[in-house]
Design an enzyme around this catalytic site. Structure first.
Site, PDB file in Angstrom:
ATOM      1  N   HIS A  67       5.977  -7.556   7.036  1.00 39.13           N
ATOM      2  CA  HIS A  67       6.050  -8.841   7.295  1.00 39.13           C
ATOM      3  C   HIS A  67       6.780  -9.882   6.182  1.00 39.13           C
ATOM      4  O   HIS A  67       6.033 -10.548   5.558  1.00 39.13           O
ATOM      5  CB  HIS A  67       4.625  -9.463   7.736  1.00 39.13           C
ATOM      6  CG  HIS A  67       4.269  -8.953   9.028  1.00 39.13           C
ATOM      7  ND1 HIS A  67       5.077  -9.321  10.107  1.00 39.13           N
ATOM      8  CD2 HIS A  67       3.282  -8.014   9.315  1.00 39.13           C
ATOM      9  CE1 HIS A  67       4.394  -8.646  11.092  1.00 39.13           C
ATOM     10  NE2 HIS A  67       3.403  -7.989  10.718  1.00 39.13           N
ATOM     11  N   HIS A  72      -3.208  -5.340  18.097  1.00 47.96           N
ATOM     12  CA  HIS A  72      -2.387  -4.863  17.032  1.00 47.96           C
ATOM     13  C   HIS A  72      -1.597  -3.599  17.148  1.00 47.96           C
ATOM     14  O   HIS A  72      -1.989  -2.538  17.894  1.00 47.96           O
ATOM     15  CB  HIS A  72      -3.469  -4.451  15.652  1.00 47.96           C
ATOM     16  CG  HIS A  72      -2.928  -4.443  14.568  1.00 47.96           C
ATOM     17  ND1 HIS A  72      -2.108  -3.373  14.329  1.00 47.96           N
ATOM     18  CD2 HIS A  72      -2.891  -5.184  13.660  1.00 47.96           C
ATOM     19  CE1 HIS A  72      -1.756  -3.480  13.031  1.00 47.96           C
ATOM     20  NE2 HIS A  72      -2.337  -4.627  12.818  1.00 47.96           N
ATOM     21  N   SER A 113      -0.209 -15.365   5.650  1.00 50.67           N
ATOM     22  CA  SER A 113      -0.778 -13.901   5.442  1.00 50.67           C
ATOM     23  C   SER A 113      -2.306 -14.066   5.410  1.00 50.67           C
ATOM     24  O   SER A 113      -2.500 -14.399   4.180  1.00 50.67           O
ATOM     25  CB  SER A 113      -0.093 -13.353   4.587  1.00 50.67           C
ATOM     26  OG  SER A 113      -0.930 -12.185   4.063  1.00 50.67           O
ATOM     27  N   GLU A 133      -0.854  -1.073  15.667  1.00 45.42           N
ATOM     28  CA  GLU A 133      -1.426   0.086  15.164  1.00 45.42           C
ATOM     29  C   GLU A 133      -2.530   0.707  16.360  1.00 45.42           C
ATOM     30  O   GLU A 133      -2.474   1.906  16.722  1.00 45.42           O
ATOM     31  CB  GLU A 133      -2.322   0.101  13.979  1.00 45.42           C
ATOM     32  CG  GLU A 133      -3.042   1.345  13.540  1.00 45.42           C
ATOM     33  CD  GLU A 133      -4.023   1.164  12.524  1.00 45.42           C
ATOM     34  OE1 GLU A 133      -3.851   0.305  11.516  1.00 45.42           O
ATOM     35  OE2 GLU A 133      -4.982   1.670  12.366  1.00 45.42           O
ATOM     36  N   THR A 136      -7.353   1.158  10.779  1.00 48.18           N
ATOM     37  CA  THR A 136      -7.437   1.280   9.157  1.00 48.18           C
ATOM     38  C   THR A 136      -7.644   0.188   8.177  1.00 48.18           C
ATOM     39  O   THR A 136      -8.397   0.422   7.289  1.00 48.18           O
ATOM     40  CB  THR A 136      -5.964   1.805   8.765  1.00 48.18           C
ATOM     41  OG1 THR A 136      -4.950   0.933   9.149  1.00 48.18           O
ATOM     42  CG2 THR A 136      -5.671   3.230   9.451  1.00 48.18           C
ATOM     43  N   CYS A 163       0.833  -1.147  -0.034  1.00 49.04           N
ATOM     44  CA  CYS A 163       0.133   0.053  -0.073  1.00 49.04           C
ATOM     45  C   CYS A 163       0.993   1.295   0.077  1.00 49.04           C
ATOM     46  O   CYS A 163       2.088   1.115   0.293  1.00 49.04           O
ATOM     47  CB  CYS A 163      -0.844   0.073   1.201  1.00 49.04           C
ATOM     48  SG  CYS A 163      -0.067   0.096   2.855  1.00 49.04           S
ATOM     49  N   CYS A 168       2.503   5.535   9.028  1.00 51.44           N
ATOM     50  CA  CYS A 168       1.522   5.916   7.651  1.00 51.44           C
ATOM     51  C   CYS A 168       0.610   7.347   8.011  1.00 51.44           C
ATOM     52  O   CYS A 168      -0.017   7.139   9.275  1.00 51.44           O
ATOM     53  CB  CYS A 168       0.754   4.690   7.452  1.00 51.44           C
ATOM     54  SG  CYS A 168      -0.565   4.956   6.177  1.00 51.44           S
ATOM     55  N   ASN A 181      -4.126 -11.807   4.622  1.00 52.26           N
ATOM     56  CA  ASN A 181      -4.465 -10.918   3.573  1.00 52.26           C
ATOM     57  C   ASN A 181      -4.193 -11.520   2.098  1.00 52.26           C
ATOM     58  O   ASN A 181      -5.098 -11.352   1.287  1.00 52.26           O
ATOM     59  CB  ASN A 181      -3.258  -9.820   3.788  1.00 52.26           C
ATOM     60  CG  ASN A 181      -3.280  -8.585   2.597  1.00 52.26           C
ATOM     61  OD1 ASN A 181      -2.793  -9.226   1.459  1.00 52.26           O
ATOM     62  ND2 ASN A 181      -3.468  -7.549   2.706  1.00 52.26           N
TER      63      ASN A 181
END
Lengths: 278, 278
Positions: B36, B120, B216, B122, B160, B12, B92, B218
């Site tokens: 990662h 997490h 992952s 974040e 996010t 991203c 970010c 994702n």
């Protein structure tokens, strides 16, 4: 036979307050009917000389004017003040809140979204408080949001009588496309308190009497809620419509009343039922 | 055979930016892995002498420290600054936003609700910016809101990478019981852009190759999205796992990559497929 009133029924706080304010100002006129009940308006006329002006033009120079619970558009209030009427504001505090929020948020640079009926007097009043009228929008369905030229910052309020679940749908649609939304939950619980109390009572009663206008959506909804739990649920406008046979063999009569039904009509109904069962 | 990359894939914006920032600061250490992906961390080590400190205590006095995209808790940033490290902030901007919102809203008297995973990095960073730590709450499910001692005014942000529909459920639950909620949609579209682009490409391709970590979530999600529209969808970590037979009789190969897959691995895969088909 036991007769029991629902723990919440009839007039909401705002309407009770408005009627008290009117009674304290004998000889005044209300701008629009104070309540959708002719008997109550007639009682105020006979007992307190309270007149009714349907339009701004119908108000005479020396009239003291009562603003009803719904509130009125800001420019009409300005006209009344300019004409040096004595203005008696009976706008429900639960309606003043979204008026003030819309004024402040519009001034702070937020686009305004109002969840409500554009034709409803309350909403006509609330939207009029937006500083930028071309940046204030009234919607009933989430789909209506798609084409609105909203900014990234949006403030949203609801008509006081709307369902919270429906308001949540508008908010869900808004929040997915905007950077910030400020949600002010301006829904008033009064309608739902009457409904919840009627439903509770209908579970125990073997006959339910709901008092209110046959064409009042509020009253019809109360009636249908009672019918769910009590098959013998009747909707009447006043005591003359009672039928003694409804109570034959019954031991527990529950009573509820729509939001436009004054207490004295409720009391007349209770008195009549008691006479029937003597 | 035609080989086509999805219109959005891989890193991203925030990760690309963080890696560029690290490359500009040779000899620095990152506090936590920048991404990662061991191959990419190794590339930064070999090519740019970028070290890795997993814990605050592992950072040496003279290290220049790169803060990764997730951000870090405010008190840890203070420790680094107190120790006179050169701090290179690659947080970010999409994460800095909720940090700033939480700080401002907490200061303005709003209870804070954060939709996200408490474990997490974040979220550990974002929540640390609340002025009143006992008035900031992290939730994953609407039910968790029931027992929170929230004020009437609540500000809410999201991790996010969460799904907008799930965030909407939290907001819907909050708005029904609070007078005002301020909803800041801090969800970043990057994850969904990769998914949408992969789904679009899978409709046309007769073979899809998805590149990313086998563990992952994702990448696995990208793979399953591709499988919906393209039965011949394969998940690989790098070009060594390619099998020439996958492309027999195929005319259109689509390529996508998980959010932790660097472009150079993607390019290696494309080169290998082209060699196989020569």
């Amino acid at each position: 036979m036991k007769i029991q009133l629902a723990s919440s029924y009839g007039f909401c706080f705002g309407v009770k307050r408005a009627i008290e304010i009117a009674e304290e100002h004998k000889g005044s006129v209300t701008y629009g009917p104070l309540i959708h009940n002719k008997d109550e308006i007639n009682r105020l006329k006979v007992g307190f000389d309270i007149g009714l002006a349907e339009n701004l033009n119908d108000i005479q120079t020396d009239d003291a004017v009562v603003i009803r619970t719904h509130g009125i558009p800001k420019n009409e209030l300005e006209v009344l003040n300019t004409q040096d009427h004595k203005v008696i504001d009976a706008t429900c505090p639960y309606v003043t809140t979204p008026q003030n929020i819309v004024e402040k948020m519009s001034d702070d640079g937020y686009s305004i979204v109002i969840f409500g009926d554009a034709s409803h007097p309350e909403i006509k009043g609330v939207v009029s408080y937006a500083k930028y009228q071309d940046d204030a929008f009234i919607v009933l369905e989430p789909e209506e949001l798609d084409d609105l030229p909203l900014r990234g910052k949006v403030a949203v309020v609801s008509q006081t009588t709307k369902k919270p679940e429906d308001f949540a749908k508008i908010v869900a649609a808004l929040m997915l496309t905007r950077k910030e939304i400020r949600v002010f939950n301006t829904i008033c619980n009064a309608t739902f308190e009457n409904q919840d109390a009627a439903a509770e009572l209908a579970k125990d009663a073997d006959v339910m009497v709901v008092i209110g206008g046959k064409h009042s959506s509020n009253t019809k909804q109360l009636h249908s809620i009672c019918q769910r739990d009590c098959a013998n649920s009747y909707l009447i406008e006043n005591e003359t419509e009672l039928d003694a046979s409804w109570f034959d063999g019954k031991t527990f009569c529950g009573i509820s009343a729509g939001a436009s039904t004054p207490d004295w009509i409720v009391q007349n109904v209770i008195d009549s039922i008691q006479e029937m069962k003597q």
